[in-house]
Design an enzyme around this catalytic site. Sequence first.
Site, PDB file in Angstrom:
ATOM      1  N   SER A  19       0.834  -1.198   0.000  1.00 37.24           N
ATOM      2  CA  SER A  19       0.000   0.000   0.000  1.00 37.24           C
ATOM      3  C   SER A  19       0.876   1.258   0.000  1.00 37.24           C
ATOM      4  CB  SER A  19      -0.914  -0.070   1.224  1.00 37.24           C
ATOM      5  OG  SER A  19      -1.956   0.846   1.110  1.00 37.24           O
ATOM      6  N   ASP A  67      -9.401  -4.469  -6.327  1.00 37.76           N
ATOM      7  CA  ASP A  67      -8.861  -3.680  -5.217  1.00 37.76           C
ATOM      8  C   ASP A  67      -9.382  -2.252  -5.353  1.00 37.76           C
ATOM      9  OD1 ASP A  67      -7.434  -2.279  -3.354  1.00 37.76           O
ATOM     10  OD2 ASP A  67      -5.456  -3.015  -3.974  1.00 37.76           O
ATOM     11  N   HIS A  95      -7.549  -5.461  -0.955  1.00 38.22           N
ATOM     12  CA  HIS A  95      -6.342  -4.646  -0.859  1.00 38.22           C
ATOM     13  C   HIS A  95      -5.239  -5.305  -0.037  1.00 38.22           C
ATOM     14  CE1 HIS A  95      -3.958  -1.069  -1.180  1.00 38.22           C
ATOM     15  NE2 HIS A  95      -3.936  -0.868   0.126  1.00 38.22           N
TER      16      HIS A  95
END
Lengths: 373, 262
Positions: free
Chosen positions: B94, B216, B244
């Site tokens: 991320s 995602d 995610h």
Amino acid sequence: MSEPGSDDYRDLFENAPCGYLTIGPDGRITKVNATLASWTGFAPDRFVGQRLHQFLNMAGRIYYETHIAPLLRMQGSFNEFALDFETAAGERLPVIANAVERRDADGGVLFTALVVIKATDRRRYERQLVDSRSELQKGLTSERETAELREQFIAVLGHDLRNPLAAISAGARILQRSGALQNQKELRVLDMINSTVTRMSDLIDNILDFARGRLGGGITLHRAMRPLEPVLEQVVDELRTASPQRAIDTRFEIVEPVNCDHTRIGQLASNLIGNALTHGARDMPVRVGAKTNGDEFEFWVANVGEPIPEAAMERLFEPFFRGDVRNSRQGLGLGLHIASQIAQAHGGRIAVTSTPEETRFVFSMPLATTAPN
Amino acid sequence: MDVMARNNVHVSGRGDRAMVFAHGFGCDQNMWRFVAPEFESEFKVVLFDHVGAGGSDLSAYDKSKYSTLHGYADDLAEIGSALGLTDAIFVGHSVSAMIGVLASIKAPELFGRMVLVGPSARYIDDGDYVGGFTEKQIAELLEFLEDNHMGWSAAMAPSIMGNPDRPELAEELTNSFCRTDPEIAKAFARVTFTSDNRSDLPKVTVPTLILQCSEDIIASEEVGKFVRSRIPGSEIVFLKATGHCPNLSAPAEVVSAIRAYV
């Protein structure tokens, strides 16, 4: 009472006063109960096969992906989280939810169960609490900053005022020594300059002490055992010079050594006597006394004049308190405050009595010769 | 400043080459609990928490330093230098994908390879660029985070921060993997979702692999492909994993993709 049948369980699932939702291991919704369907305004079959985040607002989606989903994997359950569904009508449905992962023996996910409680009022209430707290914190921060600035300002101001004053004082001294001034009128002006410098210097001391006290340093004492009487005599002499038209009667009976900060006690005396000169009747003497009696040192200042109003008594020792603002001779209103701070630092106190006959300030402190500090 | 304590750095595993795992916005290094152990037999595995997250030293949290991703990237480079790492493999999830990108630009010798899991160079749409979010939606997120205090309260904070090893607090420590001081959580969300690292991507000189999940919503396929197109010589692998956090939902797939690359 008979055992509940499967119809009863089905009814409880469908019509419970909370929403139920199950999610398969692939992240797609498998079941939703009638309650949640009716709250959101979507038919139950609109849910099946979809992902939960499709029914949430954007903030809820991000939160679900970054917090809820990971936590479910890591700890198997997650309770009391806030979410916002988006209804078919496009409205927000604030809820509180609990979720649990049902796992097989190997830890694989069988399904995730979610229970949803409608929480419009509670969430609004919590939001208001959060909002008001941050408002308060904002206010508090700005208050603190203002107070800090004010005190820094006072400290800087006090410091900057000393230098020009020192110049005036030095100038007056040069004039005095040179003998250039001869006639009475000129010499009176010189006296006036000197007394004004003294008064001004006392005021600045008070300002600095106040600023220091408020800035966290407090009043620090340098105690010693040398005689106190000469210090008090000197303070009275200076004030007599500054107010030649006023009478100050003294009566000192200090028979025991006083363990104190002499400069500070001198400042206290100067502040109390100065206060009496300001407020006392012009045509009556200010009476000053000091004595020791075994275990206590006492210093008092008395004057005749208008008594202190009842309402003013309580606030007398507060900083910047001035009995009558119109009286320009009163100064900053720090004198009594500083005096009381000095008294406290010595473990003592200042008591006041005020009647039409007499106003009397009495400072008393214990004669602890082994006192720390 | 003890970097190891500040970032709650944990080193394990056998091997000369290091593999550094960096967690993203939301939780802490536990995000790698199903992935990192798989590499311990071949690599020196380095795990850490960003300051403000997990077991990091909260007193080291400096608002202005961490108001940009550079503050986090500096920390990462400092960890690398404290451990004497060179030619390490960086695995960032991320927002940490971009933190790794910045660190690799600052200290090019630090990483020999990078694996970016669910990266996004910018979350907010900008003209033709599709980040996936509008500014308004991010503003709503920041506000919404305050509605989820994760059991964090002023009364609890001292026990969480002062006694991480006290088992009697274990029950109270539910959600601890994702628990953060709400102010810090909000600030980290802001820096994460308002960052724009598009112009940094071409400066990357390290061979880079992008792991792209399907469906995602935080970092869409489009966003992943953008990163791939801007980092010179980078590769992209599309995972079957959805959502995610494939490091938690599909660790085996993530492990084999990383293994195939390094």
